[in-house]
Scaffold this motif. Structure first.
Motif, PDB file in Angstrom:
ATOM      1  N   PRO A 182      -9.701   5.712  10.739  1.00 22.72           N
ATOM      2  CA  PRO A 182      -8.682   4.920  10.005  1.00 22.72           C
ATOM      3  C   PRO A 182      -7.282   5.015  10.946  1.00 22.72           C
ATOM      4  CG  PRO A 182     -10.022   6.151   8.374  1.00 22.72           C
ATOM      5  CD  PRO A 182     -10.401   6.556   9.908  1.00 22.72           C
ATOM      6  N   LEU A 186      -5.503   1.523  12.071  1.00 19.81           N
ATOM      7  CA  LEU A 186      -4.384   1.189  11.651  1.00 19.81           C
ATOM      8  C   LEU A 186      -3.207   1.037  12.760  1.00 19.81           C
ATOM      9  CD1 LEU A 186      -4.365   2.996   8.236  1.00 19.81           C
ATOM     10  CD2 LEU A 186      -4.515   0.595   8.371  1.00 19.81           C
ATOM     11  N   ARG A 196      -7.026  -7.341  11.002  1.00 24.32           N
ATOM     12  CA  ARG A 196      -8.314  -7.098   9.875  1.00 24.32           C
ATOM     13  C   ARG A 196      -9.310  -8.022   9.781  1.00 24.32           C
ATOM     14  NH1 ARG A 196      -9.037  -9.424   5.359  1.00 24.32           N
ATOM     15  NH2 ARG A 196      -6.870 -10.617   5.277  1.00 24.32           N
ATOM     16  N   GLY A 238     -12.680   1.281   4.407  1.00 25.54           N
ATOM     17  CA  GLY A 238     -11.601   1.544   4.093  1.00 25.54           C
ATOM     18  C   GLY A 238     -10.368   1.159   4.589  1.00 25.54           C
ATOM     19  N   SER A 239     -10.502   1.290   6.007  1.00 21.07           N
ATOM     20  CA  SER A 239      -9.537   0.893   6.836  1.00 21.07           C
ATOM     21  C   SER A 239      -9.089  -0.503   6.716  1.00 21.07           C
ATOM     22  CB  SER A 239      -9.636   1.322   8.360  1.00 21.07           C
ATOM     23  OG  SER A 239      -9.843   2.465   8.474  1.00 21.07           O
ATOM     24  N   LEU A 241      -9.665  -1.985   3.919  1.00 23.17           N
ATOM     25  CA  LEU A 241      -8.917  -2.700   2.532  1.00 23.17           C
ATOM     26  C   LEU A 241      -7.582  -2.204   2.683  1.00 23.17           C
ATOM     27  CD1 LEU A 241      -9.300  -3.151  -0.399  1.00 23.17           C
ATOM     28  CD2 LEU A 241     -10.118  -0.778  -0.803  1.00 23.17           C
ATOM     29  N   LEU A 242      -7.282  -0.954   3.538  1.00 17.23           N
ATOM     30  CA  LEU A 242      -5.703  -0.602   3.516  1.00 17.23           C
ATOM     31  C   LEU A 242      -4.957  -1.713   4.123  1.00 17.23           C
ATOM     32  CD1 LEU A 242      -3.726   1.570   2.735  1.00 17.23           C
ATOM     33  CD2 LEU A 242      -4.462   2.688   4.873  1.00 17.23           C
ATOM     34  N   ILE A 245      -4.101  -4.401   1.814  1.00 13.36           N
ATOM     35  CA  ILE A 245      -3.208  -3.935   0.903  1.00 13.36           C
ATOM     36  C   ILE A 245      -1.817  -4.121   1.650  1.00 13.36           C
ATOM     37  CG2 ILE A 245      -2.094  -2.288  -0.362  1.00 13.36           C
ATOM     38  CD1 ILE A 245      -5.093  -1.186  -0.906  1.00 13.36           C
ATOM     39  N   LEU A 246      -1.557  -3.452   2.774  1.00 12.65           N
ATOM     40  CA  LEU A 246      -0.436  -3.502   3.407  1.00 12.65           C
ATOM     41  C   LEU A 246       0.131  -5.107   3.798  1.00 12.65           C
ATOM     42  CD1 LEU A 246      -0.764  -0.405   5.925  1.00 12.65           C
ATOM     43  CD2 LEU A 246       0.542  -0.452   3.732  1.00 12.65           C
ATOM     44  N   ARG A 249       1.596  -6.409   0.716  1.00 10.90           N
ATOM     45  CA  ARG A 249       2.948  -5.869   0.467  1.00 10.90           C
ATOM     46  C   ARG A 249       3.757  -6.286   1.286  1.00 10.90           C
ATOM     47  NH1 ARG A 249       2.905   0.571   0.256  1.00 10.90           N
ATOM     48  NH2 ARG A 249       1.286   0.058  -1.388  1.00 10.90           N
TER      49      ARG A 249
END
Length: 264
Positions: A182, A186, A196, A238-239, A241-242, A245-246, A249
């Motif tokens: 991750p 990222l 992504r 999970g990466s 998904l993060l 989210i970023l 935001r």
């Protein structure tokens, strides 16, 4: 004369940076050397801790490590001490690296980079713990299951200390480094090298890559390979998904619809 003055002014900061880098490297080496001395003194308990999964994997709990060279155990303890010293001194070394790099970063860049610096040891420790508490006992029980008899000959496992330490370090480093996926993804996404959406389109290739990495990084038994492959793929998802989210935001201050559906 103006050109010479400009050259002198650019050389001075460069020499200051090199001097600071030398100082921080010397501090890191000094702390590493002290940690190595302490860990070498406690090399036997550390080796016993690393050998515990193997001892518990033996059916009667009476397994043993052997050595065939007179100097083998000495170098095993040296490797154990160096390995443990690096783990103990890593927070200080990382702090020195951050102290050298941080002054050249803007406040926004520091805020963006700091979570990666914190997540790196946490993820590495998580992977190493998975290797020690789950994977190694499972793999060792699998390997020791081949003990028995071949006709009139008894087949008994007598692992050497050097080979066992190499196997343990392979497990711990492989799982620890793989769990940094991750952080790598990222960082590449922040640098604009990947996106992504592009990563989400190559999931099938990622599965193949995860299986290949698991086959190379672990011994050739299906159990340990699957134990690495499944968390590694979950970390990939999970990466993504993060990243999503970023992205949401970062879009909020621009007035865009943060609640719009955006598949991972």
């Amino acid at each position: 004369m103006g050109v010479l003055r400009d050259i002198d002014e650019t050389q001075a900061p460069l020499m200051d940076h090199l001097a600071e880098l030398r100082t921080r490297l010397l501090r890191s080496v000094f702390v590493l050397a002290i940690a190595f001395g302490v860990c070498f003194y406690f090399a036997d308990p550390i080796l016993a801790f690393l050998a515990r999964p193997l001892a518990n994997a033996f059916p009667d709990g009476q397994g043993k490590l052997v050595y065939t060279k007179l100097y083998e155990v000495f170098f095993v303890e040296m490797k154990v001490a160096l390995f443990a010293a690096f783990c103990v001194s890593f927070p200080f070394i990382a702090n020195q690296l951050w102290a050298f790099v941080a002054p050249g970063l803007y406040a926004k860049e520091k805020k963006a980079f700091l979570p990666f610096l914190i997540a790196t040891p946490v993820l590495f420790l998580t992977g190493a713990s998975l290797a020690y508490f789950v994977v190694m006992p499972t793999a060792f029980r699998f390997f020791l299951g081949f003990q028995g008899n071949a006709g009139d000959l008894a087949i008994e496992a007598l692992p050497s200390a050097g080979d066992y330490l190499s196997l343990v370090m392979q497990f711990i480093l492989a799982f620890g480094v793989c769990f940094l996926l991750p952080v790598l993804l990222l960082l590449l996404e922040r640098a604009g090298l990947v996106s992504r959406k592009a990563l989400s389109k190559v999931r099938s290739y990622v599965v193949v890559g995860v299986l290949a990495v698991s086959a190379v990084a672990t011994p050739p038994d299906p159990g340990s390979q699957l134990i690495l492959a499944v968390p590694l793929y979950l970390l990939f998802e999970g990466s993504l998904l993060l990243m999503l989210i970023l992205e949401r935001r970062e879009r909020k201050p621009d007035g865009e619809d943060a609640g719009a559906s955006d598949p991972v």
